[in-house]
Design a protein around this motif. Structure first.
Motif, PDB file in Angstrom:
ATOM      1  N   PHE A 198       0.799  -1.224   0.000  1.00  0.00           N
ATOM      2  CA  PHE A 198       0.000   0.000   0.000  1.00  0.00           C
ATOM      3  C   PHE A 198       0.833   1.276   0.000  1.00  0.00           C
ATOM      4  N   TYR A 257       4.176  -0.530   4.133  1.00  0.00           N
ATOM      5  CA  TYR A 257       2.864  -0.915   4.640  1.00  0.00           C
ATOM      6  C   TYR A 257       2.308  -2.022   3.734  1.00  0.00           C
ATOM      7  N   VAL A 283      -0.892  -4.496   3.337  1.00  0.00           N
ATOM      8  CA  VAL A 283      -2.270  -4.688   3.786  1.00  0.00           C
ATOM      9  C   VAL A 283      -2.765  -6.024   3.248  1.00  0.00           C
ATOM     10  N   SER A 297      -9.289  -6.501   7.374  1.00  0.00           N
ATOM     11  CA  SER A 297      -7.943  -6.364   6.830  1.00  0.00           C
ATOM     12  C   SER A 297      -6.958  -6.164   7.968  1.00  0.00           C
ATOM     13  N   LEU A 326      -2.843  -4.755   8.816  1.00  0.00           N
ATOM     14  CA  LEU A 326      -1.705  -3.981   8.332  1.00  0.00           C
ATOM     15  C   LEU A 326      -0.439  -4.543   8.966  1.00  0.00           C
ATOM     16  N   ARG A 379       3.770  -4.047   8.990  1.00  0.00           N
ATOM     17  CA  ARG A 379       4.810  -3.082   8.639  1.00  0.00           C
ATOM     18  C   ARG A 379       6.185  -3.756   8.640  1.00  0.00           C
ATOM     19  N   ARG A 381      -8.511   0.435  -1.378  1.00  0.00           N
ATOM     20  CA  ARG A 381      -7.183   0.334  -0.771  1.00  0.00           C
ATOM     21  C   ARG A 381      -7.108   1.215   0.474  1.00  0.00           C
ATOM     22  N   TRP A 382      -7.639   2.434   0.369  1.00  0.00           N
ATOM     23  CA  TRP A 382      -7.670   3.315   1.537  1.00  0.00           C
ATOM     24  C   TRP A 382      -8.596   2.744   2.617  1.00  0.00           C
ATOM     25  N   VAL A 389      -6.767  -0.172   4.469  1.00  0.00           N
ATOM     26  CA  VAL A 389      -5.714   0.262   5.395  1.00  0.00           C
ATOM     27  C   VAL A 389      -6.335   0.974   6.595  1.00  0.00           C
TER      28      VAL A 389
END
Length: 766
Positions: free
Chosen positions: A366, A395, A397, A484, A486, A488, A560-561, A564
């Motif tokens: 992402f 990031y 996702v 979803s 996230l 990192r 996508r937004w 996340v």
């Protein structure tokens, strides 16, 4: 008489006469009466004649004699004391299996799978390689259940075998004094196990079914005919056969719930009630059940069978097929270990294809933070410049896109699904890697794995799946259906790298965990299959990086937004989640769920006043929207507007009468509004969906006492005390995490993966 019936019912798998209080002479008389009745019947009523009262009496007497012998030495488990007792009791405890007549039955009463396979050749061939037929004999199951047998006694294995070996349970074979011939063990859940079940209770699990006495036919009057009826008679009356072995309920998710839901009762662990898994409850809360208004995305209604029993062309004859298509009896899912172990190549191939082609997950690279600068996102949609020797935080996702339960479901401590994250340069040289297999086959310690870590009272990982010793869970990184997560990754790009670099993130899967495989098979065994379920790669250049076109499987930018944002909110990063959801409504201003998500994030952030405006916007776009009304009710409650609060929740429950969250909150609203009768009725409705809901137990205990219903109040108090989490349980988890600092990172919602294998280091190898 029909072929083999008298021999089967009179003999069974254990001698009839020994220990029986029933006279063999009376059985012989009943048998003779039955023969005379059949002899007098006309040819056109041959099948009907076989169900005469005398014939039924023979079978009933034979079963009673068998059951009397079993019961004489049967070790029942008392639900009240958790001690073994002899005499009367529920035959399956600590499981929940039951059978018509509530008594033991001969194993020979179950027609074999081979018998069914005479005609249903395609279904039989699929079943033989499937998990149901191998539910008991596989060493992966036997390892843990044998530990239970050796530690607590065979009677306690009924908790597991109510699902894994039902014939063993209802025949009374799981008993320290048993002499039952257990040749049925190799067939696990046979055709006539599933096709004899008359009723299930989706609220209980642990084998919560009522099995009928097995029958492959009914007569002209609809009465069930037990035993192995000759093929010719079945073929002459296919409708009678279908009426015996098929029910509408077999196509429902509730049917699967009998076994795909489990808890650990107090009688097993002498500790307290613990939920082990509930695939059914996860489905009921997913978008596929259409019973929960709070899902992030919508989908058409789908059952377990709709995914795991899809119709497929047959290569062998089978009268159950329709237009050449048969509901698959492979039950394709995630178990690659059993077909690999037995050499079932077709089952393994089909399982791997199922995992790879289902579009179940979406992996999105992402965004990136470079040298702690602001986030560059979404990658591919924005141009950016990359400086030399950057430190990059990526990031990743992972969206659970088309799964009706969690990733991983059920015994997730045994499965391995993880994120493989690799960065390589233009020559293929590895720059950074997380989620790799070490030389001994185990995962690197810093991997992000979709698993959990159950812990016992000594603060040790329950490595051998000794579930009766679980007291706590150190962490659980499962992705629930429709959500979803996230993940990192931070790494440095050193000098000497040949640009551009390629970043690949993938979700990989192995059944089973390597250390458990070692426990079962020893340290020397073949490497078990690893399947890549989904992945995404991006190429990053030094200097300028232009916008790149999306790929076919990429989500649209607004989604996508949104994904996340869901991941950030679940990780308690509310400010960043707010930014993400604001981008969603900017890109799709008419998307009502985008506005609901903005409001939901504010509620999670405990900024109730700020949640009102976006929720009102959502209701402008979709008046009476149940999801928006539910969260608006929470805002109204905080604002002291109980009339609006109750009205909103009543509307949600009207639209979704089995919505657990809405029923729970409506019950609370009635309680706070001094409407005790309405509160009691609503909490009871909630218990009709989920009998283990703690809020319902707690509030009903108070309400019943206030209403003078002391016995009911005491029962609810006891249920609450039994199911409420042990206050000491977090201590066991902390002990484990202190002993394993390499894993403690996973217990932090917003953790970053940084310490793993980098270019030229070789770090992480044992």
């Amino acid at each position: 008489m029909r072929r083999g019936v008298l021999l089967a019912v009179l003999c069974g798998s254990v001698g009839l006469a020994v220990g029986s209080s029933f006279s063999m002479t009376r059985v012989a008389w009943a048998a003779e009466d039955g023969k005379k009745a059949v002899a007098k019947a006309s040819d056109d009523k041959a099948v009907t004649a076989k169900t005469t009262a005398a014939d039924a009496a023979v079978e009933s007497a034979a079963r009673k004699a068998y059951a009397d012998k079993i019961r004489a030495t049967y070790q029942f488990i008392s639900a009240g004391t958790a001690e073994a007792v002899y005499g009367e009791g529920k035959l399956s405890l600590p499981g929940n299996a039951s059978i018509e007549g509530n008594d033991f039955i001969q194993p020979s009463a179950f027609p074999t799978a081979e018998y069914c396979g005479h005609c249903h050749k395609a279904a039989y061939a699929q079943w033989r390689q499937a998990l149901h037929s191998n539910s008991f004999r596989t060493p992966f199951y036997r390892h843990s259940v044998d530990l239970l047998r050796d530690e607590k006694g065979i009677a306690y294995t009924r908790h597991c075998d109510s699902c894994h070996n039902p014939i063993g349970v209802v025949s009374g074979a799981l008993n320290p004094h048993s002499t039952v011939d257990r040749s049925f063990d190799g067939d696990g859940v046979t055709c006539m196990v599933c096709h004899s079940i008359q009723k299930v209770d989706s609220k209980l699990g642990n084998g919560s079914y009522v099995m009928g006495v097995p029958a492959v036919m009914v007569d002209a009057n609809g009465k069930r005919i037990t035993g192995m009826v000759p093929d010719a008679e079945i073929l002459a009356h296919l409708d009678w056969h279908s009426n015996a072995v098929m029910q509408k309920s077999y196509q429902s998710t509730e049917f699967c719930s009998a076994c795909h839901k489990a808890n650990m009762p107090v009688m097993m662990n002498q500790y307290k009630w613990i939920r082990l898994f509930s695939t059914y409850d996860e489905w009921q809360g997913s978008k596929y059940s259409k019973e929960n208004p709070l899902v992030f995305y919508q989908a058409d209604y789908a059952t377990c069978q709709g995914c795991h029993m899809k119709r497929e062309p047959i290569s062998l004859p089978d009268p159950g097929a329709k237009k050449g298509l048969l509901a698959s009896h492979r039950w394709l899912a995630g178990n690659t270990a059993v077909p690999f172990y037995y050499g079932y190549d077709e089952q393994l191939k089909r399982t791997e294809e199922f995992l790879q082609t289902g579009n179940y997950l979406n992996v999105d690279l992402f965004g990136m933070k470079v040298n702690d600068a602001p986030l560059v996102a979404p990658l591919g949609s924005v141009a950016f410049t990359l400086p030399p020797k950057p430190t990059i935080e990526t990031y990743v996702v992972i969206q659970s896109k088309a799964i009706g339960h969690s990733l991983i479901p059920e015994v997730r401590d045994l499965y391995e699904a993880w994120v493989s994250f690799k960065v390589s340069d233009a020559t293929g040289k590895m720059v950074y890697e997380s989620g790799y297999l070490r030389t001994d086959g185990t995962l690197d310690p810093g991997v992000h794995s979709f698993t959990n870590r159950p812990v016992n009272s000594a603060g040790e990982f329950v490595d051998d799946h000794k579930v009766w010793t679980i007291h706590s869970v150190a962490y659980d990184n499962t992705i629930q259906s429709g959500r979803s997560t996230l993940v990192r990754y931070r790494f440095e790009v050193p000098e000497g790298v040949v640009w551009p670099i390629m970043i690949k993130a993938a979700v990989e899967y192995r059944h089973l965990r390597q250390t458990y495989l070692n426990n079962v098979l020893g340290p020397k065994h073949p490497a078990y299959p690893v399947v890549e379920i989904a992945s995404r790669t991006r190429t990053i250049s030094l200097g300028e990086n232009a916008v790149t076109p999306a790929r076919a499987n990429d989500n649209p930018e607004w989604m996508r937004w949104n994904n996340v944002g869901i991941g950030l909110m679940d990780e308690l990063q509310y400010a960043d989640a707010a930014t993400a959801f604001e981008q969603v409504v900017k890109l799709r201003p008419t998307y009502k769920d985008g506005w609901v998500n903005v409001g939901l994030n504010e509620i999670e952030w405990e900024k109730y006043a700020d949640a009102r405006a976006p929720l009102e916007k959502a209701l402008e776009l979709a008046p009476k929207d149940a999801r928006a009304l539910y969260y608006m009710a929470l805002v109204e409650r905080r604002n002291g507007n109980s009339v609006a609060e109750i009205a909103d929740l009543q509307e949600v429950v009207r639209q979704y009468p089995r919505a657990r969250d809405a029923l729970r909150e409506l019950g609370i609203s009635y309680y706070q509004g001094h409407r005790p009768e309405d509160a009691v009725a609503t909490f009871k409705r909630l218990q009709g969906v989920d009998p283990d809901d703690l809020t319902a137990h707690y509030n009903l205990a108070i309400l019943y006492r206030r209403l003078g219903m002391k016995a009911e109040a005491r029962l609810e108090s006891e249920e609450y005390a039994m199911k409420w989490i042990d206050p000491a349980a977090p201590t066991y988890s902390l002990d484990y995490l202190r002993k394993h600092p390499e894993l403690s990172n996973e217990s932090v919602p917003w953790h970053v993966h940084a310490e793993t294998r980098a270019m030229g280091s070789g770090a992480g190898e044992p």
